[in-house]
Design a protein around this motif. Structure first.
Motif, PDB file in Angstrom:
ATOM      1  N   SER A 195       0.803  -1.222   0.000  1.00 35.25           N
ATOM      2  CA  SER A 195       0.000   0.000   0.000  1.00 35.25           C
ATOM      3  C   SER A 195       0.838   1.275   0.000  1.00 35.25           C
ATOM      4  O   SER A 195       0.297   2.366   0.142  1.00 35.25           O
ATOM      5  CB  SER A 195      -0.914   0.015   1.228  1.00 35.25           C
ATOM      6  OG  SER A 195      -0.131   0.006   2.413  1.00 35.25           O
ATOM      7  N   ARG A 197       2.610   2.304   2.298  1.00 37.47           N
ATOM      8  CA  ARG A 197       2.757   2.799   3.664  1.00 37.47           C
ATOM      9  C   ARG A 197       4.134   2.400   4.197  1.00 37.47           C
ATOM     10  O   ARG A 197       4.706   1.395   3.773  1.00 37.47           O
ATOM     11  CB  ARG A 197       1.664   2.243   4.567  1.00 37.47           C
ATOM     12  CG  ARG A 197       0.238   2.623   4.153  1.00 37.47           C
ATOM     13  CD  ARG A 197      -0.764   2.077   5.156  1.00 37.47           C
ATOM     14  NE  ARG A 197      -2.131   2.441   4.834  1.00 37.47           N
ATOM     15  CZ  ARG A 197      -2.982   1.652   4.195  1.00 37.47           C
ATOM     16  NH1 ARG A 197      -2.594   0.445   3.808  1.00 37.47           N
ATOM     17  NH2 ARG A 197      -4.211   2.050   3.923  1.00 37.47           N
ATOM     18  N   GLU A 220       1.307   7.354   5.968  1.00 40.75           N
ATOM     19  CA  GLU A 220       0.184   6.981   5.112  1.00 40.75           C
ATOM     20  C   GLU A 220       0.091   8.012   3.993  1.00 40.75           C
ATOM     21  O   GLU A 220      -0.198   9.185   4.250  1.00 40.75           O
ATOM     22  CB  GLU A 220      -1.104   6.933   5.922  1.00 40.75           C
ATOM     23  CG  GLU A 220      -2.385   6.928   5.099  1.00 40.75           C
ATOM     24  CD  GLU A 220      -2.474   5.743   4.161  1.00 40.75           C
ATOM     25  OE1 GLU A 220      -2.381   5.968   2.933  1.00 40.75           O
ATOM     26  OE2 GLU A 220      -2.622   4.611   4.646  1.00 40.75           O
ATOM     27  N   TYR A 222      -2.089   8.338   1.574  1.00 35.48           N
ATOM     28  CA  TYR A 222      -3.436   8.715   1.137  1.00 35.48           C
ATOM     29  C   TYR A 222      -4.406   8.599   2.307  1.00 35.48           C
ATOM     30  O   TYR A 222      -5.071   7.574   2.484  1.00 35.48           O
ATOM     31  CB  TYR A 222      -3.909   7.832  -0.023  1.00 35.48           C
ATOM     32  CG  TYR A 222      -2.935   7.782  -1.167  1.00 35.48           C
ATOM     33  CD1 TYR A 222      -2.634   8.920  -1.894  1.00 35.48           C
ATOM     34  CD2 TYR A 222      -2.298   6.590  -1.505  1.00 35.48           C
ATOM     35  CE1 TYR A 222      -1.731   8.875  -2.937  1.00 35.48           C
ATOM     36  CE2 TYR A 222      -1.396   6.539  -2.547  1.00 35.48           C
ATOM     37  CZ  TYR A 222      -1.114   7.680  -3.256  1.00 35.48           C
ATOM     38  OH  TYR A 222      -0.214   7.644  -4.285  1.00 35.48           O
ATOM     39  N   LEU A 223      -4.472   9.646   3.107  1.00 37.52           N
ATOM     40  CA  LEU A 223      -5.343   9.630   4.279  1.00 37.52           C
ATOM     41  C   LEU A 223      -6.805   9.607   3.853  1.00 37.52           C
ATOM     42  O   LEU A 223      -7.257  10.469   3.088  1.00 37.52           O
ATOM     43  CB  LEU A 223      -5.061  10.863   5.148  1.00 37.52           C
ATOM     44  CG  LEU A 223      -5.897  11.004   6.417  1.00 37.52           C
ATOM     45  CD1 LEU A 223      -5.621   9.832   7.360  1.00 37.52           C
ATOM     46  CD2 LEU A 223      -5.619  12.330   7.096  1.00 37.52           C
ATOM     47  N   PHE A 224      -7.532   8.607   4.335  1.00 36.42           N
ATOM     48  CA  PHE A 224      -8.962   8.444   4.012  1.00 36.42           C
ATOM     49  C   PHE A 224      -9.196   8.457   2.495  1.00 36.42           C
ATOM     50  O   PHE A 224     -10.148   9.051   1.990  1.00 36.42           O
ATOM     51  CB  PHE A 224      -9.803   9.529   4.687  1.00 36.42           C
ATOM     52  CG  PHE A 224      -9.682   9.549   6.178  1.00 36.42           C
ATOM     53  CD1 PHE A 224      -9.913   8.396   6.929  1.00 36.42           C
ATOM     54  CD2 PHE A 224      -9.323  10.715   6.843  1.00 36.42           C
ATOM     55  CE1 PHE A 224      -9.808   8.407   8.309  1.00 36.42           C
ATOM     56  CE2 PHE A 224      -9.207  10.737   8.221  1.00 36.42           C
ATOM     57  CZ  PHE A 224      -9.449   9.577   8.960  1.00 36.42           C
ATOM     58  N   ASN A 225      -8.266   7.814   1.774  1.00 38.22           N
ATOM     59  CA  ASN A 225      -8.375   7.668   0.324  1.00 38.22           C
ATOM     60  C   ASN A 225      -8.353   9.011  -0.397  1.00 38.22           C
ATOM     61  O   ASN A 225      -8.952   9.174  -1.457  1.00 38.22           O
ATOM     62  CB  ASN A 225      -9.640   6.895  -0.052  1.00 38.22           C
ATOM     63  CG  ASN A 225      -9.511   6.217  -1.402  1.00 38.22           C
ATOM     64  OD1 ASN A 225      -8.412   5.845  -1.819  1.00 38.22           O
ATOM     65  ND2 ASN A 225     -10.623   6.094  -2.110  1.00 38.22           N
ATOM     66  N   THR A 226      -7.662   9.988   0.167  1.00 36.46           N
ATOM     67  CA  THR A 226      -7.477  11.286  -0.484  1.00 36.46           C
ATOM     68  C   THR A 226      -5.998  11.441  -0.812  1.00 36.46           C
ATOM     69  O   THR A 226      -5.183  10.559  -0.580  1.00 36.46           O
ATOM     70  CB  THR A 226      -7.925  12.447   0.435  1.00 36.46           C
ATOM     71  OG1 THR A 226      -7.033  12.513   1.565  1.00 36.46           O
ATOM     72  CG2 THR A 226      -9.355  12.209   0.923  1.00 36.46           C
ATOM     73  N   LEU A 230      -0.270  11.479   5.657  1.00 38.46           N
ATOM     74  CA  LEU A 230      -0.291  11.506   7.112  1.00 38.46           C
ATOM     75  C   LEU A 230       0.989  10.875   7.636  1.00 38.46           C
ATOM     76  O   LEU A 230       1.390   9.811   7.190  1.00 38.46           O
ATOM     77  CB  LEU A 230      -1.502  10.741   7.663  1.00 38.46           C
ATOM     78  CG  LEU A 230      -1.531  10.521   9.185  1.00 38.46           C
ATOM     79  CD1 LEU A 230      -1.738  11.855   9.893  1.00 38.46           C
ATOM     80  CD2 LEU A 230      -2.624   9.539   9.562  1.00 38.46           C
TER      81      LEU A 230
END
Length: 233
Positions: A195, A197, A220, A222-226, A230
């Motif tokens: 992913s 990450r 991360e 892509y926080l919350f798929n945006t 993060l």
């Protein structure tokens, strides 16, 4: 001194007057500057190459009056055929999810072909740290639909890296100053579950004083798929 008396562009069927004004720096009434003239040719060529016209060619011409006070400037454009992005083929991703890779791609199928978007995509993939090598291979234009497929050849980077070592530091206390020997051990796991990450853990311990520290981080992309990243430390 020679001033620009007239400025025109020929053959640019797909350029609006507003786009011409943005791309061309030579202005009527201003002194003629050959350097700016060459820069305009480069700006026009780059614009065409990044909007699908990879065969476009631009030439400049100047006609100066007998008294050498006036100059007529003309830009001659040969647009050629326009090409578009076709299919995107991703190879070499043994672990990394295809959906995560596709988020880094700067173009969509059917958009005008752009070398700048090819470069942007390569930079986006390199920033993830998930790949050891990245090769972008645009294919020849399909004469039936003027589309260019793009092969993305990837080689994934090593996912696990270890850190170990030792050192010392000067410890200042209320009653004494002394060197405190400490050891370090840690590890980083990149491209967690394919992913992109990253998780890392580092331990420091000083056996003489009994002091220890733990450092942990998680990234991360892509926080919350945006598209908002993060980082937790």
């Amino acid at each position: 001194r020679t001033y620009v008396y007239d400025r025109r562009i020929e053959g640019a069927e797909h350029l609006s007057p507003e786009e011409v004004d943005k791309l061309i720096a030579v202005r009527v009434g201003e002194p003629l500057n050959p350097v700016v003239l060459r820069q305009d040719v480069g700006s026009l060529t780059t614009f065409y190459w990044n909007t699908g016209w990879r065969e476009a060619a631009v030439q400049d011409g100047t006609s100066i009056s007998q008294d050498r006070t006036k100059a007529d400037v003309v830009y001659r454009v040969v647009e050629g055929e326009r090409s578009f992005f076709g299919k995107t083929i991703i190879r070499g991703n043994a672990v990394t999810r295809v959906a995560r890779i596709e988020r880094q791609i700067a173009w969509k199928e059917g958009e005008p072909f752009s070398q700048a978007k090819i470069a942007d995509t390569q930079q986006n993939l390199a920033r993830t740290g998930a790949f050891r090598s990245i090769e972008m291979r645009p294919q020849p234009v399909d004469p039936d639909n003027q589309e260019r497929n793009v092969d993305i050849q990837l080689a994934e980077a090593r996912r696990i890296s270890l850190l170990y070592g030792f050192g010392y530091q000067n410890v200042t206390g209320a009653t004494e100053n002394r060197n405190d020997v400490f050891g370090i051990v840690g590890g980083t796991y990149r491209n967690l579950f394919g992913s992109m990450r990253t998780a890392s853990l580092e331990l420091q311990y000083a056996p003489i004083s009994g002091r220890g520290h733990v450092f942990a981080s998680f990234q991360e992309p892509y926080l919350f798929n945006t598209s908002v990243p993060l980082t937790l430390v």
